[in-house]
Design an enzyme around this catalytic site. Structure first.
Site, PDB file in Angstrom:
ATOM      1  N   ASP A  24       0.864  -1.185   0.000  1.00  0.00           N
ATOM      2  CA  ASP A  24       0.000   0.000   0.000  1.00  0.00           C
ATOM      3  C   ASP A  24       0.898   1.231   0.000  1.00  0.00           C
ATOM      4  O   ASP A  24       2.099   1.131   0.243  1.00  0.00           O
ATOM      5  CB  ASP A  24      -0.877  -0.005   1.270  1.00  0.00           C
ATOM      6  CG  ASP A  24      -1.769   1.237   1.376  1.00  0.00           C
ATOM      7  OD1 ASP A  24      -2.394   1.613   0.366  1.00  0.00           O
ATOM      8  OD2 ASP A  24      -1.818   1.849   2.463  1.00  0.00           O
ATOM      9  N   TYR A  56      -0.510   8.404  -2.458  1.00  0.00           N
ATOM     10  CA  TYR A  56      -0.579   8.122  -3.892  1.00  0.00           C
ATOM     11  C   TYR A  56      -1.739   8.865  -4.564  1.00  0.00           C
ATOM     12  O   TYR A  56      -1.716   9.121  -5.753  1.00  0.00           O
ATOM     13  CB  TYR A  56      -0.806   6.622  -4.130  1.00  0.00           C
ATOM     14  CG  TYR A  56       0.402   5.725  -3.983  1.00  0.00           C
ATOM     15  CD1 TYR A  56       1.635   6.209  -3.573  1.00  0.00           C
ATOM     16  CD2 TYR A  56       0.296   4.367  -4.272  1.00  0.00           C
ATOM     17  CE1 TYR A  56       2.731   5.357  -3.450  1.00  0.00           C
ATOM     18  CE2 TYR A  56       1.382   3.514  -4.163  1.00  0.00           C
ATOM     19  CZ  TYR A  56       2.592   4.006  -3.747  1.00  0.00           C
ATOM     20  OH  TYR A  56       3.667   3.162  -3.631  1.00  0.00           O
ATOM     21  N   GLY A  57      -2.756   9.173  -3.764  1.00  0.00           N
ATOM     22  CA  GLY A  57      -4.047   9.587  -4.322  1.00  0.00           C
ATOM     23  C   GLY A  57      -4.008  10.858  -5.148  1.00  0.00           C
ATOM     24  O   GLY A  57      -4.866  11.082  -5.991  1.00  0.00           O
ATOM     25  N   CYS A  87      -4.326  -1.329  -2.004  1.00  0.00           N
ATOM     26  CA  CYS A  87      -4.433   0.127  -2.197  1.00  0.00           C
ATOM     27  C   CYS A  87      -5.296   0.349  -3.426  1.00  0.00           C
ATOM     28  O   CYS A  87      -5.015  -0.206  -4.496  1.00  0.00           O
ATOM     29  CB  CYS A  87      -3.024   0.679  -2.409  1.00  0.00           C
ATOM     30  SG  CYS A  87      -2.960   2.403  -2.950  1.00  0.00           S
ATOM     31  N   ASN A  88      -6.341   1.138  -3.266  1.00  0.00           N
ATOM     32  CA  ASN A  88      -7.246   1.369  -4.393  1.00  0.00           C
ATOM     33  C   ASN A  88      -6.578   2.158  -5.512  1.00  0.00           C
ATOM     34  O   ASN A  88      -6.732   1.846  -6.681  1.00  0.00           O
ATOM     35  CB  ASN A  88      -8.488   2.126  -3.917  1.00  0.00           C
ATOM     36  CG  ASN A  88      -9.461   1.218  -3.202  1.00  0.00           C
ATOM     37  OD1 ASN A  88     -10.362   0.683  -3.814  1.00  0.00           O
ATOM     38  ND2 ASN A  88      -9.266   1.008  -1.916  1.00  0.00           N
ATOM     39  N   THR A  89      -5.841   3.226  -5.146  1.00  0.00           N
ATOM     40  CA  THR A  89      -5.204   4.062  -6.167  1.00  0.00           C
ATOM     41  C   THR A  89      -4.264   3.210  -7.007  1.00  0.00           C
ATOM     42  O   THR A  89      -4.265   3.288  -8.242  1.00  0.00           O
ATOM     43  CB  THR A  89      -4.436   5.219  -5.496  1.00  0.00           C
ATOM     44  OG1 THR A  89      -5.297   5.896  -4.586  1.00  0.00           O
ATOM     45  CG2 THR A  89      -3.935   6.206  -6.529  1.00  0.00           C
ATOM     46  N   GLU A 162      -3.770   8.874   8.244  1.00  0.00           N
ATOM     47  CA  GLU A 162      -2.325   8.728   8.479  1.00  0.00           C
ATOM     48  C   GLU A 162      -1.894   9.563   9.691  1.00  0.00           C
ATOM     49  O   GLU A 162      -0.922   9.248  10.361  1.00  0.00           O
ATOM     50  CB  GLU A 162      -1.521   9.161   7.242  1.00  0.00           C
ATOM     51  CG  GLU A 162      -1.720   8.298   5.997  1.00  0.00           C
ATOM     52  CD  GLU A 162      -0.770   7.102   5.904  1.00  0.00           C
ATOM     53  OE1 GLU A 162       0.224   7.051   6.638  1.00  0.00           O
ATOM     54  OE2 GLU A 162      -1.049   6.195   5.087  1.00  0.00           O
ATOM     55  N   THR A 194      -8.186   2.042   1.188  1.00  0.00           N
ATOM     56  CA  THR A 194      -7.994   1.122   2.312  1.00  0.00           C
ATOM     57  C   THR A 194      -7.766   1.838   3.645  1.00  0.00           C
ATOM     58  O   THR A 194      -7.707   1.202   4.691  1.00  0.00           O
ATOM     59  CB  THR A 194      -6.838   0.137   2.029  1.00  0.00           C
ATOM     60  OG1 THR A 194      -5.672   0.877   1.654  1.00  0.00           O
ATOM     61  CG2 THR A 194      -7.213  -0.818   0.918  1.00  0.00           C
TER      62      THR A 194
END
Lengths: 291, 291
Positions: A24, A56-57, A87-89, A162, A194
């Site tokens: 992730d 990352y998004g 991780c979705n991105t 985070e 996530t």
């Protein structure tokens, strides 16, 4: 490290007793790791958190795809038998290509979430990072399956998690800021990042009428089934978890402990080394592991 | 592009009529750009927002230093006569090296902020990104000048500003979260991130007893004086501003308009091209511009 280590030589050694690699952008994927561990208590895992390059998004897709390839090269160098993109991105940016090119099975979190959402009805919301929502990966797949989709990018949620703000007035206000427009007709809301499952308490107060869909458990079930089918399930492991991060190890330990994940083994990885590994990997012809 | 363009040939062409280059991780540096424009209305500017790789604050210092070098190479290829690092994280990570190696004068935002803070007394607070605070660049310089320092990393503030949340209940709550421990004895608080000046209204409600120090105006004054002293001031420019960004141009335009900055000229730059430019630059011996 010789580049051959990453490919044919390793692939032929990978078997049921090898680890499952999970990665992730940061700590969000620990929600998936926890579900994987609960579903497969005798599997051993390597978790890679790219905490030095998180989030990352907000990054371009091709950049995230390159990061995902570098991390996959690292995981393969550790002889993993399968890779879960927790991780979705990164799933949006890299799952298709990695599935085609890596010598081990690769799993993402998107399709399991969609399957779980459709159980509740066809009016489905999805929230995620700007990268995930702008990629339209969820929207396209959902529409193809006849769903009516409401979507919203929520750039502050992952950094907020985070930062450790999970269930307090700030989290409540920020979640309300993003979800106040959510239609009352929604059957379910896919938590398309996530990081978001730790915000479930807050979300259920803001949008109490929807089913919150967390892809962690459904992803874990998909992985468990596939490993069994491929003869790759490990029934003799100890459930050991090793962590690798690109950022500060002690900050990671502190935050990861809140996910209830054992972090006795955390190793910091230099991003420059990771980039070199990714370049070596990209330059080497790849051979798929026998199914 | 031939690498010589970046160095001797360009340097010899750079003069008073050239642009001033300004860069930041994203839109925060527009607060500095505005102050520069107000102080020097006949100068022309190039503003570079690394919006595709923002935020810098959570990234390793060496990565931010490399980004700063790549952007400097790009600005030099546009024949800038001076470079302003309008970003605290990048000033901490790269100012010393860029000042030594670039062929044009380079300015950061840290020392101007410290000078402005010391006017009010020796008890000084500083807030910034994790990168800025962990680098201890402010703390070391302040202590060396006899100040007593309180510091705090505020990782959510820059993403919150990039999201457009400047003066609302969320901003109020998040600012309170970070500043509730600020000592009552502080004479001033350095806004150690160029995103923070837009939060001044909120901050003055949360810590009404401190002088909020925004480095934008003092940095602009330092740059104005230096350009005059070096014979590089432009008295005939039109105040034109060209913008270059590594992320999405239309998102940038939308957010930049809130800073009251003209964004009629915005060009998107591919990060991969920028990396190549940085590598060419790093591989070429550099010659300083005559002072």
């Amino acid at each position: 490290m010789a580049t051959t280590d990453l490919h044919t030589d390793e692939a032929s050694r990978q078997g049921a007793s090898s680890c499952v690699g999970v990665f992730d952008s940061g700590v969000g994927g620990l929600t998936v790791l926890t579900a994987l561990r609960d579903a497969m208590p005798t599997e051993d895992f390597i978790y890679f958190g790219d905490t030095g390059r998180t989030p990352y998004g907000s990054k371009p897709q091709e950049m995230v795809a390159r990061f995902a390839e570098e991390i996959s090269a690292f995981l393969l160098s550790k002889q993993v038998k399968a890779i879960v993109i927790a991780c979705n991105t990164a799933s949006c940016a890299a799952l298709d290509k990695l599935s085609r090119t890596l010598p081990v099975p690769v799993f993402g979190v998107i399709d399991p979430a969609i399957d779980a959402a459709l159980v509740h009805g066809k009016r489905i919301g999805v929230i995620g990072t700007s990268g995930t929502i702008n990629s339209e990966a969820y929207q396209t797949r959902l529409s193809a399956r006849g769903a009516h989709v409401w979507s919203k990018a929520c750039p502050l949620l992952a950094p907020m998690v985070e930062e450790g703000l999970w269930d307090d007035p700030i989290a409540q206000l920020v979640v309300r800021h993003y979800l106040e427009d959510a239609p009352k007709s929604l059957h379910s809301l896919i938590l398309g990042c996530t990081h978001y499952p730790v915000l479930k308490n807050v979300m259920s107060r803001v949008v109490p009428w929807v089913n919150l869909i967390d892809s962690a458990e459904s992803t874990a079930e998909v992985v468990r089934t596939a490993l069994h089918q491929k003869g790759l399930a490990n029934t003799r492991g100890t459930g050991a978890i090793r962590h690798f991060v690109t950022g500060d190890a002690s900050s990671y330990r502190l935050l990861a402990s809140r996910f209830g994940v054992d972090t006795s083994s955390v190793t910091a990885i230099d991003v420059a080394d990771l980039i070199v590994l990714g370049q070596q990997f990209a330059a080497t012809p790849q051979q798929r592991m026998p199914a």
